[in-house]
Motif scaffolding. Sequence first.
Motif, short mmCIF file in Angstrom:
data_model
loop_
_atom_site.label_atom_id
_atom_site.label_comp_id
_atom_site.label_asym_id
_atom_site.label_seq_id
_atom_site.Cartn_x
_atom_site.Cartn_y
_atom_site.Cartn_z
N GLU A 1 1.29 -3.98 -4.22
CA GLU A 1 0.56 -5.17 -4.10
C GLU A 1 -0.86 -5.12 -3.89
OE1 GLU A 1 3.30 -7.27 -0.69
OE2 GLU A 1 3.17 -5.24 -0.75
N VAL B 1 -2.14 -12.58 -4.47
CA VAL B 1 -1.31 -11.31 -4.29
C VAL B 1 -0.98 -11.11 -5.80
CG1 VAL B 1 0.54 -10.09 -3.38
CG2 VAL B 1 -0.62 -11.96 -2.09
N LEU C 1 1.36 -8.48 -7.78
CA LEU C 1 2.56 -7.72 -7.50
C LEU C 1 2.84 -6.73 -8.88
CD1 LEU C 1 4.99 -6.79 -5.75
CD2 LEU C 1 6.22 -8.80 -6.48
#
Length: 194
Positions: free
Chosen positions: A153, A166, A168
């Motif tokens: 992340e 975020v 990912l």
Amino acid sequence: MPGDKEGKPLVKLPVEGPDAGEIIAGDFDNPILQPWAREIVKKNAESEMALHHVNQADDTCWPVAMPQIINLREPVQFVQTKDKILILYQRDHQVRTIRLNQKHSAKVTPSWYGESVGRYEGDTLVVDTVGIDAKTFVDNFETPHTEKLHTVERFHISPDGKTLEVNLHVEDPGAFTTPWNGIQRFRRAEGPLL
């Protein structure tokens, strides 16, 4: 959350009717799913579309694991100390620990959130997680994974300070035919959250 090579996510299948908003059915035709994972997503989707709810982790009071926890649409708080960061999730008062500037253990014991180690690259927090227990799920569609699941992340606050993004990255050759990426954004809230 998983997406194909073009970035198309596994999405809720189109369902009509008064209960459509309560149905959580994944796209089991997504080409990134290994055959065994596709069958599980298909079974769950068919059950949901027949209005037989498939319990998710939080339906049965189990913790919501990585990377599914990133999809929680409830407040989160970050608490940073010298050697770790705690992420406090409003949902079921879950707490995730990220050890800072350390290496992964030589032998990681599988757990709900796995073992997360973090470091800063400029103003971006990079969190590398391994050891996520294979009895957990990747997303709300109950997409399975194996013990090979590895997530990275990248947490970054927008220049105006109002959004936490975020990014990912997920790899699991046991469950997916290719690595995939996802993005989640959180808006800043004022006042006590938890």
